[in-house]
Design a protein around this motif. Structure first.
Motif, PDB file in Angstrom:
ATOM      1  N   UNK A 120      36.219 -15.926 -32.791  1.00  0.00           N
ATOM      2  CA  UNK A 120      37.386 -16.512 -33.442  1.00  0.00           C
ATOM      3  C   UNK A 120      37.920 -15.603 -34.544  1.00  0.00           C
ATOM      4  N   UNK A 121      36.997 -14.978 -35.293  1.00  0.00           N
ATOM      5  CA  UNK A 121      37.433 -14.070 -36.344  1.00  0.00           C
ATOM      6  C   UNK A 121      38.192 -12.875 -35.810  1.00  0.00           C
ATOM      7  N   UNK A 122      37.723 -12.308 -34.692  1.00  0.00           N
ATOM      8  CA  UNK A 122      38.421 -11.178 -34.087  1.00  0.00           C
ATOM      9  C   UNK A 122      39.794 -11.584 -33.567  1.00  0.00           C
ATOM     10  N   UNK A 204      31.439 -19.914 -41.051  1.00  0.00           N
ATOM     11  CA  UNK A 204      31.203 -18.482 -40.888  1.00  0.00           C
ATOM     12  C   UNK A 204      32.421 -17.722 -40.401  1.00  0.00           C
ATOM     13  N   UNK A 205      33.280 -18.346 -39.581  1.00  0.00           N
ATOM     14  CA  UNK A 205      34.323 -17.558 -38.938  1.00  0.00           C
ATOM     15  C   UNK A 205      35.345 -16.986 -39.926  1.00  0.00           C
ATOM     16  N   UNK A 206      35.670 -17.630 -41.081  1.00  0.00           N
ATOM     17  CA  UNK A 206      36.576 -16.964 -42.031  1.00  0.00           C
ATOM     18  C   UNK A 206      36.005 -15.665 -42.583  1.00  0.00           C
ATOM     19  N   UNK A 207      34.686 -15.614 -42.783  1.00  0.00           N
ATOM     20  CA  UNK A 207      34.072 -14.357 -43.242  1.00  0.00           C
ATOM     21  C   UNK A 207      34.224 -13.266 -42.189  1.00  0.00           C
ATOM     22  N   UNK A 208      33.995 -13.619 -40.916  1.00  0.00           N
ATOM     23  CA  UNK A 208      34.195 -12.642 -39.843  1.00  0.00           C
ATOM     24  C   UNK A 208      35.650 -12.206 -39.768  1.00  0.00           C
ATOM     25  N   UNK A 209      36.561 -13.149 -39.924  1.00  0.00           N
ATOM     26  CA  UNK A 209      37.991 -12.818 -39.930  1.00  0.00           C
ATOM     27  C   UNK A 209      38.333 -11.861 -41.060  1.00  0.00           C
ATOM     28  N   UNK A 210      37.792 -12.096 -42.240  1.00  0.00           N
ATOM     29  CA  UNK A 210      38.077 -11.237 -43.392  1.00  0.00           C
ATOM     30  C   UNK A 210      37.545  -9.823 -43.186  1.00  0.00           C
ATOM     31  N   UNK A 211      36.316  -9.700 -42.688  1.00  0.00           N
ATOM     32  CA  UNK A 211      35.727  -8.381 -42.470  1.00  0.00           C
ATOM     33  C   UNK A 211      36.465  -7.607 -41.380  1.00  0.00           C
ATOM     34  N   UNK A 212      36.770  -8.279 -40.282  1.00  0.00           N
ATOM     35  CA  UNK A 212      37.449  -7.601 -39.171  1.00  0.00           C
ATOM     36  C   UNK A 212      38.882  -7.243 -39.534  1.00  0.00           C
ATOM     37  N   UNK A 213      39.548  -8.103 -40.289  1.00  0.00           N
ATOM     38  CA  UNK A 213      40.912  -7.793 -40.701  1.00  0.00           C
ATOM     39  C   UNK A 213      40.934  -6.579 -41.628  1.00  0.00           C
TER      40      UNK A 213
END
Length: 248
Positions: A120-122, A204-213
């Protein structure tokens, strides 16, 4: 006059210097040298009290036969060596089966949460990569779960997962996915695993979104243009070849 380039001999440290020898000045500690140690000392103390010491005590407890008779006096419990590990790793027994079940549940939980959260983050990071009107609003909305305190988020989800008054069952009942007269209870039983996975992904997915962005923004725009032109040329050539073959 004869010039020499020989350096004067320096007496070793701790040895009495001979008359006429060159003395090195003693290095003095800079003013306030103790301040970094004083600032890091509380963190070290709390790390020892909260993590290191309990971990050592837990390892020691695994080698003794700690039953209800020795709860008040741990030091009197008999030493059993690796006996507790033999019981836990015997998958034919009740303890071994419970340990194996917990291990499989942990593996499934990790795979689902990490895979879906980063997926989802990606997807969100790629969708918000190009500039458009309102992109800042979507970024802010996506980061809300990451900014919400853990305690407040868990209490909110607890009310949402209630059996009769929770909004989750209300939505599922309106969509005719569950029986409104017998709604499931998400906080006990096998459904609790689903509830835990949903809450963990939400957190967790907002953290993944932030890192990938942040990582996608470091990629040069020229690479995107080169990849786009290459894909366009390959797709175009293939389409032309297929059209020619079909025409023949």
């Amino acid at each position: 006059m004869v010039l020499t380039t020989e350096k004067p001999e320096v007496a070793p440290v701790g040895v009495a210097s001979a008359p006429g020898a060159v003395k090195l000045p003693k290095k003095k500690r800079p003013k306030g040298w103790w301040l970094p140690f004083a600032l890091i000392a509380p963190a070290i103390v709390f790390e020892l009290l909260i993590h290191v010491i309990p971990m050592i005590v837990g390892i020691w407890m695994s080698f003794i036969k700690l039953t209800q008779f020795y709860i008040a006096n741990w030091s009197a419990a008999p030493f059993v060596g690796f006996g507790n590990y033999q019981i836990a790793l015997n998958f034919n027994g009740a303890q071994g089966q419970a340990l194996l079940s917990s291990f499989l549940v942990t593996c499934g939980f990790t795979i689902l949460v990490v895979g879906l959260a980063w997926g989802f983050g990606m997807a969100a990071a790629v969708a918000l990569q190009k500039a458009f009107r309102g992109r800042a609003i979507f970024r802010t909305m996506f980061l809300i779960p990451y900014a919400v305190p853990m305690y407040a988020g868990i209490i909110t989800w607890k009310f949402m997962f209630q059996q009769n008054t929770g909004v989750i069952n209300q939505i599922l009942g309106a969509l005719h996915l569950i029986d409104p007269n017998n709604p499931p209870f998400w906080l006990i039983g096998n459904n609790a695993f689903v509830a835990m996975v949903v809450v963990a992904i939400w957190k967790l997915w907002p953290f993944a979104f932030l890192m990938l962005m942040a990582g996608l923004q470091t990629i040069n725009e020229d690479l995107y243009e080169a990849a786009s032109s290459t894909a366009r040329s390959r797709f175009g050539n293939g389409a032309i070849s297929r059209c020619r073959a079909w025409a023949r």
